[in-house]
Enzyme design. Structure first.
Site, mmCIF file in Angstrom:
data_model
loop_
_atom_site.group_PDB
_atom_site.id
_atom_site.type_symbol
_atom_site.label_atom_id
_atom_site.label_comp_id
_atom_site.label_asym_id
_atom_site.label_seq_id
_atom_site.Cartn_x
_atom_site.Cartn_y
_atom_site.Cartn_z
ATOM 1 N N ASP A 62 64.153 -5.917 18.826
ATOM 2 C CA ASP A 62 63.729 -6.303 20.197
ATOM 3 C C ASP A 62 63.733 -5.840 21.292
ATOM 4 O O ASP A 62 65.319 -5.460 21.923
ATOM 5 C CB ASP A 62 64.751 -7.954 20.259
ATOM 6 C CG ASP A 62 64.012 -8.443 21.461
ATOM 7 O OD1 ASP A 62 62.851 -8.057 21.759
ATOM 8 O OD2 ASP A 62 65.130 -8.952 21.506
ATOM 9 N N ASP B 246 58.750 -6.262 25.666
ATOM 10 C CA ASP B 246 59.104 -6.886 24.656
ATOM 11 C C ASP B 246 58.965 -7.684 23.865
ATOM 12 O O ASP B 246 57.732 -7.773 23.588
ATOM 13 C CB ASP B 246 59.436 -7.975 25.434
ATOM 14 C CG ASP B 246 60.346 -9.328 24.664
ATOM 15 O OD1 ASP B 246 61.310 -8.308 23.820
ATOM 16 O OD2 ASP B 246 60.004 -10.650 25.552
#
Length: 359
Positions: free
Chosen positions: A245, A66
């Site tokens: 992201d 992530d």
């Protein structure tokens, strides 16, 4: 934003930002043993996961990498909730390099899901790159929404400034220990042959040069500014900030900006089935792209289309939704729906994000 306030003070906030939960949708060198980790496309592009190991001897976990957060957590062997039942668990007593630390870890995501647990350090290996004494949490509680998540845990790859552990994230630790050749990592996200590359870029996966853009924030997100959103050749939105992201499945922008974006798409409409989403005619999809002063990085029709509103509908749902993220009124979040279209490079060395054309 809570982590940012705790670590760096309220003055670190961008203008207009406030604390709100963010929706989480879910080159070879002598340092190089492997350096690249194959990523698996889970649940039809929900997330991309790969294997890491923690401890001595190694305990393996399937992990969601992530770029929108900065902490590593996996389930603990002491987790007894049903959420942990299908996941691999870390047993501290079986690792000779495990050390318990003071304090506790907890984090809450935008959908209300939470994890919490103690804080440990141990040896962590990703793609053949090993960091010793790495801080992480073997979590003992996971909310029920994680039960359906394919990954066991999550490894954050953003800057230390947003770490809830208030410690160096894995990649930063590995580079400081001279385990990674360069202070750079890169990602290719696709149906097949996806990859996380640690300590550089894999030139076999892209053609031409990498177009770098400097970060507009310091020690926070992979955030670049001066962005433009285009429909066809027409600029619809401009001058906004974007966070790249990998932990977010689709793309989000401020509701008013996203409304203006879809207004430029003939036949688009508010999707009544879900807040913030819009539809467009399936038989005339828009050409969507983003630009930061270089080339237009196009979101393919397949990646912009989340599917028909029903099996018999002629309307499809767009992969850009309007959502107040609490990050300021000029910040968009570009997740996997954007990242799938090009090779993505994250450079701590240059404090920049780069894009290159997939080969």
């Amino acid at each position: 934003m809570i982590n940012l306030e705790q670590n760096m003070g309220r003055e670190a906030f961008p203008e207009g930002a406030e604390i709100k939960p963010v929706m989480h949708h879910n080159s070879t060198s002598h340092h190089d043993k492997r350096q690249k980790e194959s990523l698996i496309d889970e649940n039809n592009d929900l997330e991309w996961a790969g294997t890491i190991s923690i401890g001595t001897p190694a305990q393996s976990f399937l992990i969601d990498f992530d770029t929108g957060s900065s902490d590593l957590w996996v389930p603990s062997s002491t987790c007894t909730s049903s959420t942990c039942s299908s996941k691999k668990k870390y047993t501290a007593s079986k690792s000779s390099t495990s050390a318990k630390k003071s304090g506790t870890f907890s984090i809450q995501y935008g959908d209300g899901s939470t994890v919490s647990g103690p804080i440990n350090t141990d040896t962590v290996s990703v793609a053949g790159i090993t960091a010793t004494g790495q801080y992480f949490s073997p979590v003992t509680t996971l909310s029920s929404s994680f039960a359906s998540e394919p990954a066991d845990g999550l490894l954050g790859m953003a800057y230390p400034g947003i770490s809830n552990l208030k410690q160096s994230p894995f990649f930063n630790t590995a580079f400081s220990q001279k385990k990674a050749a360069n202070n750079v990592f890169a990602m290719k996200l696709a149906k097949t042959a996806s990859e996380l590359y640690i300590g550089g870029t894999n030139s076999a996966l892209y053609t031409g040069s990498i177009e770098y853009h400097p970060l507009s924030t310091s020690n926070r997100f992979w955030q670049i500014g001066n962005a433009k959103a285009l429909v066809g050749s027409k600029v619809i939105n401009s001058g906004f900030q974007t966070i790249i992201d990998s932990g977010t499945t689709i793309m989000y922008g401020p509701p008013a900006a996203v409304k203006a974006f879809y207004a430029a798409i003939p036949g688009s409409a508010v999707y009544s089935g879900s807040t913030g989403y819009y539809t467009f005619p399936c038989n005339s999809p828009p050409t969507v792209s983003f630009n930061w002063g270089g080339k237009n990085w196009v979101v393919s029709t397949a990646n912009f289309n989340l599917g028909r509103t029903s099996s018999t509908s002629s309307q499809c749902v767009g992969a850009l939704a309007g959502q107040d993220l609490g990050l300021g009124n000029n910040v968009w979040l570009l997740g996997d729906s954007f990242m799938k279209n090009q090779y993505n490079v994250f450079s701590f060395a240059q404090n920049a994000v780069g894009f290159a054309t997939l080969s």
